[in-house]
Design a protein around this motif. Structure first.
Motif, PDB file in Angstrom:
ATOM      1  N   ARG A 175       0.500  -1.338  -0.316  1.00  0.00           N
ATOM      2  CA  ARG A 175      -0.240  -0.280  -0.009  1.00  0.00           C
ATOM      3  C   ARG A 175       0.634   1.167  -0.054  1.00  0.00           C
ATOM      4  O   ARG A 175       1.935   0.991   0.771  1.00  0.00           O
ATOM      5  N   LEU A 176       0.438   2.234  -0.685  1.00  0.00           N
ATOM      6  CA  LEU A 176       0.937   3.689  -0.356  1.00  0.00           C
ATOM      7  C   LEU A 176       0.270   4.124   0.517  1.00  0.00           C
ATOM      8  O   LEU A 176      -0.157   4.080   1.159  1.00  0.00           O
ATOM      9  N   PRO A 177       1.725   4.670   1.078  1.00  0.00           N
ATOM     10  CA  PRO A 177       1.601   5.276   2.710  1.00  0.00           C
ATOM     11  C   PRO A 177       0.708   6.519   2.855  1.00  0.00           C
ATOM     12  O   PRO A 177      -0.238   7.579   1.717  1.00  0.00           O
ATOM     13  N   GLY A 178      -0.441   6.883   3.583  1.00  0.00           N
ATOM     14  CA  GLY A 178      -1.545   7.434   3.423  1.00  0.00           C
ATOM     15  C   GLY A 178      -2.885   7.422   2.766  1.00  0.00           C
ATOM     16  O   GLY A 178      -3.301   8.111   2.474  1.00  0.00           O
ATOM     17  N   THR A 179      -2.457   5.792   2.105  1.00  0.00           N
ATOM     18  CA  THR A 179      -3.503   5.945   0.724  1.00  0.00           C
ATOM     19  C   THR A 179      -4.347   4.541   0.918  1.00  0.00           C
ATOM     20  O   THR A 179      -3.161   3.600   1.818  1.00  0.00           O
ATOM     21  N   LEU A 180      -5.789   4.025   0.608  1.00  0.00           N
ATOM     22  CA  LEU A 180      -5.524   2.793   0.423  1.00  0.00           C
ATOM     23  C   LEU A 180      -5.195   2.427  -0.968  1.00  0.00           C
ATOM     24  O   LEU A 180      -5.893   1.358  -1.672  1.00  0.00           O
ATOM     25  N   ASP A 181      -4.159   3.296  -1.593  1.00  0.00           N
ATOM     26  CA  ASP A 181      -4.277   1.938  -2.990  1.00  0.00           C
ATOM     27  C   ASP A 181      -2.310   1.887  -3.180  1.00  0.00           C
ATOM     28  O   ASP A 181      -1.728   2.269  -1.793  1.00  0.00           O
ATOM     29  N   SER A 182      -2.638   0.955  -3.770  1.00  0.00           N
ATOM     30  CA  SER A 182      -1.199   0.327  -4.129  1.00  0.00           C
ATOM     31  C   SER A 182      -0.966   0.338  -5.562  1.00  0.00           C
ATOM     32  O   SER A 182      -1.051   0.079  -6.739  1.00  0.00           O
ATOM     33  N   PRO A 183       0.676   0.774  -5.385  1.00  0.00           N
ATOM     34  CA  PRO A 183       0.771   0.063  -7.431  1.00  0.00           C
ATOM     35  C   PRO A 183       0.751  -0.823  -8.227  1.00  0.00           C
ATOM     36  O   PRO A 183       1.695  -1.830  -6.991  1.00  0.00           O
ATOM     37  N   VAL A 184       0.336  -1.367  -9.253  1.00  0.00           N
ATOM     38  CA  VAL A 184       0.108  -3.138  -9.529  1.00  0.00           C
ATOM     39  C   VAL A 184       1.229  -3.063 -10.532  1.00  0.00           C
ATOM     40  O   VAL A 184       1.264  -2.013 -11.343  1.00  0.00           O
ATOM     41  N   ASN A 185       1.977  -3.997 -10.800  1.00  0.00           N
ATOM     42  CA  ASN A 185       2.830  -4.048 -12.156  1.00  0.00           C
ATOM     43  C   ASN A 185       2.421  -5.015 -12.609  1.00  0.00           C
ATOM     44  O   ASN A 185       2.126  -6.037 -12.584  1.00  0.00           O
ATOM     45  N   PHE A 186       2.233  -5.016 -14.305  1.00  0.00           N
ATOM     46  CA  PHE A 186       1.856  -5.783 -15.315  1.00  0.00           C
ATOM     47  C   PHE A 186       3.195  -6.495 -15.475  1.00  0.00           C
ATOM     48  O   PHE A 186       3.936  -5.772 -16.590  1.00  0.00           O
ATOM     49  N   LEU A 187       3.139  -7.618 -15.818  1.00  0.00           N
ATOM     50  CA  LEU A 187       4.228  -7.642 -16.221  1.00  0.00           C
ATOM     51  C   LEU A 187       3.899  -9.020 -17.563  1.00  0.00           C
ATOM     52  O   LEU A 187       3.598 -10.114 -17.399  1.00  0.00           O
ATOM     53  N   ILE A 188       4.078  -8.909 -19.011  1.00  0.00           N
ATOM     54  CA  ILE A 188       4.133  -9.346 -19.992  1.00  0.00           C
ATOM     55  C   ILE A 188       5.181  -9.368 -21.273  1.00  0.00           C
ATOM     56  O   ILE A 188       5.740  -9.324 -21.367  1.00  0.00           O
ATOM     57  N   ARG A 189       4.616 -11.088 -21.207  1.00  0.00           N
ATOM     58  CA  ARG A 189       5.987 -11.336 -22.101  1.00  0.00           C
ATOM     59  C   ARG A 189       5.173 -11.292 -23.793  1.00  0.00           C
ATOM     60  O   ARG A 189       3.983 -11.880 -24.270  1.00  0.00           O
ATOM     61  N   LEU A 190       6.509 -10.662 -24.280  1.00  0.00           N
ATOM     62  CA  LEU A 190       5.987 -10.758 -25.772  1.00  0.00           C
ATOM     63  C   LEU A 190       6.325 -11.563 -26.449  1.00  0.00           C
ATOM     64  O   LEU A 190       7.771 -11.841 -26.458  1.00  0.00           O
ATOM     65  N   PRO A 191       5.105 -12.034 -27.667  1.00  0.00           N
ATOM     66  CA  PRO A 191       6.217 -12.979 -28.589  1.00  0.00           C
ATOM     67  C   PRO A 191       7.262 -12.749 -29.062  1.00  0.00           C
ATOM     68  O   PRO A 191       7.256 -11.366 -30.066  1.00  0.00           O
ATOM     69  N   ILE A 192       8.152 -13.468 -29.562  1.00  0.00           N
ATOM     70  CA  ILE A 192       9.634 -12.994 -30.935  1.00  0.00           C
ATOM     71  C   ILE A 192      10.179 -13.995 -31.247  1.00  0.00           C
ATOM     72  O   ILE A 192      10.459 -14.909 -30.316  1.00  0.00           O
ATOM     73  N   ASP A 193      10.403 -13.366 -32.701  1.00  0.00           N
ATOM     74  CA  ASP A 193      10.946 -14.893 -33.203  1.00  0.00           C
ATOM     75  C   ASP A 193      12.090 -13.755 -34.180  1.00  0.00           C
ATOM     76  O   ASP A 193      12.818 -13.075 -34.694  1.00  0.00           O
ATOM     77  N   LEU A 194      13.478 -14.714 -33.564  1.00  0.00           N
ATOM     78  CA  LEU A 194      15.093 -14.461 -33.765  1.00  0.00           C
ATOM     79  C   LEU A 194      15.105 -14.938 -35.085  1.00  0.00           C
ATOM     80  O   LEU A 194      15.743 -14.400 -36.373  1.00  0.00           O
ATOM     81  N   SER A 195      13.965 -15.794 -35.271  1.00  0.00           N
ATOM     82  CA  SER A 195      14.711 -16.182 -36.706  1.00  0.00           C
ATOM     83  C   SER A 195      15.356 -15.720 -37.896  1.00  0.00           C
ATOM     84  O   SER A 195      15.900 -16.148 -38.255  1.00  0.00           O
ATOM     85  N   PRO A 196      14.476 -14.527 -38.547  1.00  0.00           N
ATOM     86  CA  PRO A 196      15.014 -14.664 -39.818  1.00  0.00           C
ATOM     87  C   PRO A 196      16.564 -13.022 -39.472  1.00  0.00           C
ATOM     88  O   PRO A 196      16.695 -13.070 -40.399  1.00  0.00           O
ATOM     89  N   ILE A 197      16.695 -13.405 -38.144  1.00  0.00           N
ATOM     90  CA  ILE A 197      17.842 -12.213 -38.335  1.00  0.00           C
ATOM     91  C   ILE A 197      19.097 -12.810 -39.072  1.00  0.00           C
ATOM     92  O   ILE A 197      19.469 -14.649 -38.579  1.00  0.00           O
ATOM     93  N   PRO A 198      19.828 -12.425 -39.474  1.00  0.00           N
ATOM     94  CA  PRO A 198      21.403 -13.574 -39.834  1.00  0.00           C
ATOM     95  C   PRO A 198      22.138 -14.088 -38.466  1.00  0.00           C
ATOM     96  O   PRO A 198      21.991 -13.095 -37.943  1.00  0.00           O
ATOM     97  N   GLN A 199      22.290 -15.481 -39.305  1.00  0.00           N
ATOM     98  CA  GLN A 199      23.377 -16.069 -38.385  1.00  0.00           C
ATOM     99  C   GLN A 199      23.937 -15.275 -37.561  1.00  0.00           C
ATOM    100  O   GLN A 199      24.493 -15.517 -35.841  1.00  0.00           O
ATOM    101  N   TYR A 200      25.230 -14.355 -38.138  1.00  0.00           N
ATOM    102  CA  TYR A 200      26.249 -14.199 -37.426  1.00  0.00           C
ATOM    103  C   TYR A 200      25.212 -13.083 -36.374  1.00  0.00           C
ATOM    104  O   TYR A 200      26.468 -13.062 -35.145  1.00  0.00           O
ATOM    105  N   LEU A 201      24.570 -12.188 -35.797  1.00  0.00           N
ATOM    106  CA  LEU A 201      24.339 -12.042 -35.132  1.00  0.00           C
ATOM    107  C   LEU A 201      23.618 -12.623 -33.967  1.00  0.00           C
ATOM    108  O   LEU A 201      23.744 -12.165 -32.642  1.00  0.00           O
ATOM    109  N   VAL A 202      23.564 -13.993 -33.814  1.00  0.00           N
ATOM    110  CA  VAL A 202      22.924 -14.847 -32.714  1.00  0.00           C
ATOM    111  C   VAL A 202      24.108 -15.680 -32.779  1.00  0.00           C
ATOM    112  O   VAL A 202      23.969 -16.575 -31.624  1.00  0.00           O
ATOM    113  N   LYS A 203      24.545 -16.244 -33.690  1.00  0.00           N
ATOM    114  CA  LYS A 203      25.337 -17.638 -33.200  1.00  0.00           C
ATOM    115  C   LYS A 203      26.404 -17.787 -32.232  1.00  0.00           C
ATOM    116  O   LYS A 203      26.571 -18.736 -31.514  1.00  0.00           O
ATOM    117  N   ASP A 204      26.432 -16.028 -31.042  1.00  0.00           N
ATOM    118  CA  ASP A 204      27.707 -16.367 -30.157  1.00  0.00           C
ATOM    119  C   ASP A 204      26.439 -16.260 -29.030  1.00  0.00           C
ATOM    120  O   ASP A 204      27.178 -15.879 -27.704  1.00  0.00           O
TER     121      ASP A 204
END
Lengths: 382, 320
Positions: free
Chosen positions: A163-192
């Motif tokens: 709870r935030l001090p002095g209030t009845l309120d709280s911060p809330v976190n949303f953690l969202i996983r985004l779909p990501i597809d790196l397969s088109p990226i040229p190999q040399y950028l990801v091979k290491d």
């Protein structure tokens, strides 16, 4: 790893296998950050012994951009009993229904993964608990449910903070996983970079009304290196009065554009180098066959031979390649290096095809070479 | 000089004089004889496309074609060019083999301002330009220096640093009378000990971690490089290795009755078993010496075969 090692050393040998499994396999949730174990202690023991007998410890579990702090309590006198849990700090009100924790009620002391399974059960219940918490807040409830089934959202964790001090309120976190597809990226950028392709968006709601939201994008090292290290800093602003339903797809779109951009830049460089090899194939010295950022040729004009180095900048084709003319006859008097003349400005358009660029380059070289010959001869000695 | 200032400047500016100009101009940059003029003339032709990939002088060509036909019969099982490796710019381990026989310092050629250079000093100069240029193109390339007397001697082990290499190179002054034989097999054997060749199963698919390139700077006109009978097989195997490349720049006396320049040139060409080498020769033309070394900058996996090389930048009037 050494801190993990020291934690394991302090534990009672019969309890140690469970914890070892947790450290190895404890990937729960969207997972941004590392699971940590510390503060190994032992409860009262029947015998005085010098053997390690730690049977209780604290576990820090990353969740929705925060860290849950739980205490896990075994009993070294009866190591085959399931552990107790205390939920510390802001999670103090978490009170899971034990009936739903199957791996706890049917604790199997012979399975070293038992603790991992219990933690997974608890995390599941914890997520439900958090969902229930936000049910009381229509705005948050709306945000959460709108993300379910959204294409741009692979998974979401929500977490209500203190709870935030002095209030009845709280911060809330949303953690969202985004779909990501790196397969088109040229190999040399990801091979290491072994490891996963991970992109998560953390949206911090400063209060339950959602009037102020701070977004942050977190990328796994592999994604960061592939897209350029400051991609995460340039995400679109969260619009005032906006909502996640609209914003998350924007961010996902932004990420996709970064990928497309990298791929396209690579293709353009490749096309450029291919066009030059096609036009000047009989003169090739060497070229970067991985990322296509450079190419060198040896050419002859009126029986005058010279070397041409071409370097493609990172923002090619917006920025033009640099041409360096190099003498094969003369070393510079000043630094003992082969005499060079660097040309960074010449007729050029990023809209030309690679072939057109090669054609125009040839014209430019023909224009430039007489002067280069004069200067390279007169300013050095043979 | 009786030429006008502008003409003199022009002559200065164009390091290579054409045959007609050298006949007229007073400031000649090389001592030209009839034979050498002819040689220059032939050298300016495009390299022959088919059989004799290496000779650039007319006289050499006629004999080179004889050599290549014997080459064909040597690898008759192998009429085509050998399996090509992937065209990657992997790092090169370049072994510069600098001949330090007496002949390298006993002859002299003149440049346009009248200064005289020995083949050795010219070789050192062009090698320096070569190493610095190669290093600029890719810092991963490494260079080693072997000097050749009767036997090869390692002066500099592989280094990425062109300055280190060039310092050792510049220090090479002492030439020696050498015996009448030069053992090529021994040279190559020492080289592969210095630089073991990569062992790769599928050579056409998997890029090697590096390739080994021998740059032979040979300067003898009387001593034919050869291999003793019992090393012929080993030599043949080495020369066929997919990751070993042998290039050569042969500097020699103009061919004459009393020397073996042509025979030596052919012997060097004969070492090109895979038809992937670059072999050049030069007698006295200082400019040509530099030109050939520039062509040798080419990466063995990415360059055209010597017969496919083409350097002329056509002027705008020509078909583009």
């Amino acid at each position: 790893m050494s801190s993990e090692h020291s934690v394991l050393k302090q534990l009672h040998p019969l309890i140690r296998p469970y914890v070892e499994m947790v450290l190895r396999k404890g990937n729960v949730g969207v997972c941004m950050g590392n699971l940590r174990i510390s503060d190994v202690k032992s409860g009262p023991t029947l015998t005085q012994t010098k053997e390690p007998c730690g049977d209780r410890f604290k576990i820090y579990i990353p969740f929705a951009g925060d860290s849950l702090k739980w205490e896990v309590i075994f009993d070294s006198c009866q190591p085959s009993n399931p552990p107790d849990f205390i939920f510390l700090g802001e999670n103090g009100n978490f009170d899971p229904d034990i009936e739903k924790l199957e791996n706890l009620t049917d604790w199997d002391p012979k399975n070293p993964e038992s603790l991992v399974l219990v933690i997974e059960d608890l995390m599941r219940e914890y997520r439900c608990y958090q969902k229930q918490l936000i049910e009381g807040y229509s705005r948050l409830q709306f945000e959460y449910s709108s993300l379910q089934g959204l294409e741009a959202c692979d998974d979401v964790e929500v977490h209500m903070g203190n709870r935030l001090p002095g209030t009845l309120d709280s911060p809330v976190n949303f953690l969202i996983r985004l779909p990501i597809d790196l397969s088109p990226i040229p190999q040399y950028l990801v091979k290491d970079d072994p490891g996963e392709d991970l992109a998560v968006l953390l949206a911090k709601f400063h209060n339950t009304e959602g009037l102020r939201v701070t977004p942050q994008l977190f990328l796994s090292p592999k994604v960061e290196h592939a897209l350029g290290d400051n991609t995460a800093l340039r995400i679109p602003r969260f619009p005032t009065g906006g909502c996640l339903l609209d914003y998350v797809p924007q961010v996902q779109d932004f990420l996709q554009k970064q990928i497309d951009y990298i791929v396209e830049e690579y293709q353009r460089r490749r096309e450029y180098v291919a066009a030059f090899i096609s036009r000047f194939g009989g003169s090739v010295l060497e070229y970067d066959a991985e990322s296509f950022t450079k190419l060198s040729l040896v050419l002859e004009w009126n029986e005058f031979f010279f070397v041409l180095h071409i370097e493609l900048p990172s923002r090619f084709p917006q920025d033009m390649p640099v041409f360096t003319f190099q003498s094969c006859y003369h070393l510079s008097k000043t630094n003992g290096e082969p005499f060079v003349s660097v040309q960074k400005s010449y007729p050029y358009s990023p809209r030309w095809t690679g072939e057109e660029m090669a054609h125009r380059a040839r014209l430019f070289i023909l224009d430039t070479i007489p002067q280069f010959q004069k200067v390279s001869v007169s300013s050095t000695k043979l | 000089m009786s030429s006008t200032a502008s003409t003199a400047e022009e002559e200065e500016v164009i390091p290579d004089s054409t045959v007609s100009e050298s006949a007229q101009s007073e400031s000649e940059e090389i001592l030209s004889t009839q034979e050498e003029e002819k040689e220059e003339d032939a050298e300016k032709k495009d390299p022959p496309r088919d059989e004799a990939p290496h000779g650039e002088s007319e006289e050499m060509n006629s004999l080179a074609s004889t050599v290549s036909s014997s080459q064909d019969s040597q690898d008759s099982s192998d009429g085509t060019i050998h399996a090509l490796l992937p065209k990657v710019n992997c790092p090169e381990k370049i072994v510069v083999c600098l001949d330090m026989s007496k002949e390298m310092s006993s002859r002299h050629v003149s440049s346009r301002d009248g200064s005289r250079f020995s083949p050795l000093s010219l070789a050192k100069r062009v090698i320096e330009i070569f190493v610095k240029t190669k290093s600029r193109m890719d810092r991963r390339h490494q260079f080693a220096l072997l000097i050749l007397h009767d036997a090869p001697t390692l002066v500099t082990d592989f280094t990425h640093d062109p300055d280190v290499f060039c310092e050792d190179l510049r220090a090479q002054e002492e030439t020696m009378e050498c015996q009448t034989t030069f053992n090529v097999a021994q040279l190559l054997q020492e080289i592969v000990q210095l630089a073991p060749l990569p062992e790769i199963e599928e050579v056409e698919i998997i890029p090697p971690p590096y390739v080994v390139r021998v740059l032979l700077m040979y300067g003898r006109s009387h001593c034919v490089p050869a291999a003793p009978e019992d090393s012929q097989q080993m030599l043949g195997e080495l020369l066929q290795s997919p990751h070993l490349f042998l290039d050569a720049l042969y500097v020699h006396e103009p061919p004459a009755e009393d020397n073996h320049s042509i025979e030596i040139f052919n012997a060097i060409c004969d070492l090109d078993r895979k038809c992937l080498s670059y072999v050049y020769e030069v007698a006295t033309n200082v400019t040509m010496f530099h030109n050939h070394m520039a062509k040798l900058l080419a990466h063995p996996l990415q360059r055209p075969t010597q017969s496919d090389t083409y350097y002329k930048l056509q002027s705008s009037e020509d078909v583009s």
